[in-house]
Scaffold this motif. Structure first.
Motif, mmCIF file in Angstrom:
data_model
loop_
_atom_site.group_PDB
_atom_site.id
_atom_site.type_symbol
_atom_site.label_atom_id
_atom_site.label_comp_id
_atom_site.label_asym_id
_atom_site.label_seq_id
_atom_site.Cartn_x
_atom_site.Cartn_y
_atom_site.Cartn_z
ATOM 1 N N THR A 72 -12.170 -4.208 -9.239
ATOM 2 C CA THR A 72 -11.041 -5.132 -9.255
ATOM 3 C C THR A 72 -11.422 -6.439 -9.943
ATOM 4 O O THR A 72 -12.515 -6.562 -10.513
ATOM 5 C CB THR A 72 -10.557 -5.378 -7.804
ATOM 6 O OG1 THR A 72 -9.373 -6.158 -7.815
ATOM 7 C CG2 THR A 72 -11.623 -6.086 -6.991
ATOM 8 N N TYR A 111 -5.706 4.698 -3.276
ATOM 9 C CA TYR A 111 -6.929 5.216 -2.654
ATOM 10 C C TYR A 111 -6.580 6.162 -1.497
ATOM 11 O O TYR A 111 -7.158 7.248 -1.360
ATOM 12 C CB TYR A 111 -7.775 4.046 -2.164
ATOM 13 C CG TYR A 111 -9.100 4.412 -1.558
ATOM 14 C CD1 TYR A 111 -10.180 4.744 -2.373
ATOM 15 C CD2 TYR A 111 -9.281 4.401 -0.177
ATOM 16 C CE1 TYR A 111 -11.417 5.059 -1.807
ATOM 17 C CE2 TYR A 111 -10.508 4.715 0.391
ATOM 18 C CZ TYR A 111 -11.578 5.044 -0.434
ATOM 19 O OH TYR A 111 -12.797 5.360 0.122
ATOM 20 N N GLY A 134 -8.067 -2.286 -9.560
ATOM 21 C CA GLY A 134 -7.019 -3.159 -9.021
ATOM 22 C C GLY A 134 -7.060 -4.569 -9.557
ATOM 23 O O GLY A 134 -7.540 -4.831 -10.660
ATOM 24 N N MET A 181 -13.549 -1.101 1.811
ATOM 25 C CA MET A 181 -13.314 0.330 1.756
ATOM 26 C C MET A 181 -14.645 1.082 1.685
ATOM 27 O O MET A 181 -15.647 0.509 1.234
ATOM 28 C CB MET A 181 -12.456 0.679 0.524
ATOM 29 C CG MET A 181 -11.050 0.128 0.583
ATOM 30 S SD MET A 181 -9.921 0.629 -0.774
ATOM 31 C CE MET A 181 -10.961 0.968 -2.155
ATOM 32 N N ASP A 219 -4.332 -5.176 -5.798
ATOM 33 C CA ASP A 219 -5.112 -4.426 -4.816
ATOM 34 C C ASP A 219 -4.255 -3.752 -3.752
ATOM 35 O O ASP A 219 -4.632 -2.704 -3.214
ATOM 36 C CB ASP A 219 -6.115 -5.359 -4.125
ATOM 37 C CG ASP A 219 -7.391 -5.553 -4.927
ATOM 38 O OD1 ASP A 219 -7.370 -5.275 -6.143
ATOM 39 O OD2 ASP A 219 -8.401 -5.999 -4.347
ATOM 40 N N THR A 223 -15.164 2.406 -7.499
ATOM 41 C CA THR A 223 -14.055 3.329 -7.728
ATOM 42 C C THR A 223 -13.771 3.557 -9.218
ATOM 43 O O THR A 223 -12.854 4.267 -9.570
ATOM 44 C CB THR A 223 -12.759 2.817 -7.068
ATOM 45 O OG1 THR A 223 -12.410 1.545 -7.639
ATOM 46 C CG2 THR A 223 -12.932 2.686 -5.559
ATOM 47 N N LEU A 282 -4.890 0.066 -3.042
ATOM 48 C CA LEU A 282 -5.267 0.574 -1.721
ATOM 49 C C LEU A 282 -4.425 1.794 -1.368
ATOM 50 O O LEU A 282 -4.943 2.804 -0.861
ATOM 51 C CB LEU A 282 -5.081 -0.519 -0.674
ATOM 52 C CG LEU A 282 -5.404 -0.143 0.777
ATOM 53 C CD1 LEU A 282 -6.876 0.237 0.916
ATOM 54 C CD2 LEU A 282 -5.061 -1.299 1.715
ATOM 55 N N THR A 297 -9.990 -4.345 0.463
ATOM 56 C CA THR A 297 -10.422 -3.396 -0.562
ATOM 57 C C THR A 297 -11.923 -3.502 -0.821
ATOM 58 O O THR A 297 -12.545 -2.550 -1.278
ATOM 59 C CB THR A 297 -9.635 -3.592 -1.864
ATOM 60 O OG1 THR A 297 -9.741 -4.951 -2.309
ATOM 61 C CG2 THR A 297 -8.169 -3.255 -1.658
ATOM 62 N N ALA A 318 0.827 -1.202 0.000
ATOM 63 C CA ALA A 318 0.000 0.000 0.000
ATOM 64 C C ALA A 318 0.864 1.256 0.000
ATOM 65 O O ALA A 318 0.569 2.231 -0.700
ATOM 66 C CB ALA A 318 -0.934 -0.006 1.209
ATOM 67 N N LEU A 333 -13.396 -1.288 -4.014
ATOM 68 C CA LEU A 333 -12.505 -1.161 -5.165
ATOM 69 C C LEU A 333 -13.028 -1.935 -6.378
ATOM 70 O O LEU A 333 -13.486 -3.078 -6.252
ATOM 71 C CB LEU A 333 -11.118 -1.673 -4.792
ATOM 72 C CG LEU A 333 -10.028 -1.537 -5.857
ATOM 73 C CD1 LEU A 333 -9.689 -0.066 -6.100
ATOM 74 C CD2 LEU A 333 -8.777 -2.299 -5.424
#
Length: 336
Positions: free
Chosen positions: A299, A265, A283, A293, A258, A335, A262, A290, A233, A297
């Protein structure tokens, strides 16, 4: 590698190629007793040529214990720091434990030479089978695997020829579908943030599929930022900061996984960048964190535990070589 017409390389094979007796080969390999430097070189050349791995059990276990290695399965993964690989191990262990096998695990840290050494070390215990990660290996590792006479499963990638059993999904297709998703959502100025794709070859395949699809659509990748070292991250946050400082007009960023997304983000939260209105994030891996969140996300979910379980199941099965593609799911999230 298991093949009904291919047996394991033996000490006798090495002795025959080296032109010496089996007892001489044994002395050389154990570095005990007398032998000439010329003989040592002949044996070493024969061992390398045949991919022979000395059997440690032969010298340590006798009688009824001589088949102890048959209940061992070797597993080589590149990392324990990424939850992907513990998930794979969890899936494999669920099957191996059920079937009475014990796993011996080696971690290569994405180093091909280390992977080769680990494969040699694991094979020296004469396991029932071997599970390795990915399709790319050194020539030395390939020679050892081919000479082993056991089943070999390569997992988590189907983009390329396999040695025996392949279980996973197409990373290149993941990249292509990720690009199509962003293009379908109207994003046109797309960047990439990733970790070292020369070490993580599967991330490199996803990036290749992603960039090919953008180019085919007439929207080539605008810019990329590659963080040195492993994904995290923190690395993703710093890399997105650098990318946007250099190319501030991007409207979407594709991340190698991811972990990196992250961090991206977090950067957007700190910089006051609205997601996805100002910048979309995409991601790979669908990690639990994730998904939790405030904005889940966008992904791709991969069946990691299932891959590990199927790899272990196929290891104990007979039959021909095969590729088992378990696919993946694109998660739209919030996202992108």
């Amino acid at each position: 590698m298991h093949d009904p017409d291919h047996r394991a390389v033996t000490l006798a094979d090495v002795a025959r190629l080296a032109g010496v007796g089996e007892s001489t080969v044994s002395r050389v390999l154990r570095n005990q007793g007398s032998f000439s430097k010329r003989t040592q070189a002949q044996v070493a050349e024969a061992v390398a040529s045949l991919g022979y791995v000395p059997n440690r059990l032969a010298g340590m276990l006798a009688g009824a214990h001589g088949t102890a290695g048959a209940k061992l399965v070797g597993i080589v993964i590149p990392s324990l720091g990424n939850v992907v690989f513990p998930d794979l191990l969890s899936g494999a262990a669920s099957v191996l434990d059920r079937d009475g096998f014990q796993s011996v695990i080696g971690v290569s840290d994405y180093d091909p030479a280390r992977e080769e050494a680990l494969i040699g070390a694991l094979l020296s215990w004469r396991p029932a089978g071997l599970i390795v990660t990915g399709l790319e290996h050194t020539d030395g590792a390939l020679a050892r695997l081919r000479a082993s006479g056991i089943r070999v499963v390569e997992m988590i990638d189907t983009d390329g020829p396999g040695l025996d059993i392949v279980v996973g999904f197409s990373n290149r297709a993941v990249g292509r579908d990720s690009a199509r998703h962003l293009l379908a959502r109207g994003y046109r100025r797309i960047g990439y943030v990733g970790h070292d794709v020369t070490r993580d070859l599967r991330a490199g395949k996803r990036l290749a599929g992603f960039t090919e699809t953008l180019t085919e659509a007439g929207m080539p990748l605008h810019d990329r930022e590659i963080a040195a070292g492993a994904s995290s991250a923190a690395a993703g946050r710093a890399a997105l900061d650098r990318l946007l400082a250099r190319t501030p007009g991007l409207d979407a960023v594709y991340f190698s996984n991811d972990d990196m997304a992250l961090g991206g983000y977090f950067h957007c939260l700190a910089a006051g960048l609205a997601i996805p209105d100002r910048l979309a994030l995409f991601g790979f891996n669908a990690l639990d964190i994730t998904a939790a969140m405030p904005q889940p996300l966008a992904t791709v979910r991969t069946p990691r535990r299932a891959i590990g379980a199927v790899a272990a199941e196929r290891l104990g099965a007979g039959g021909p070589r095969e590729v088992v593609d378990l696919g993946y799911d694109l998660i739209p999230g919030a996202t992108a």
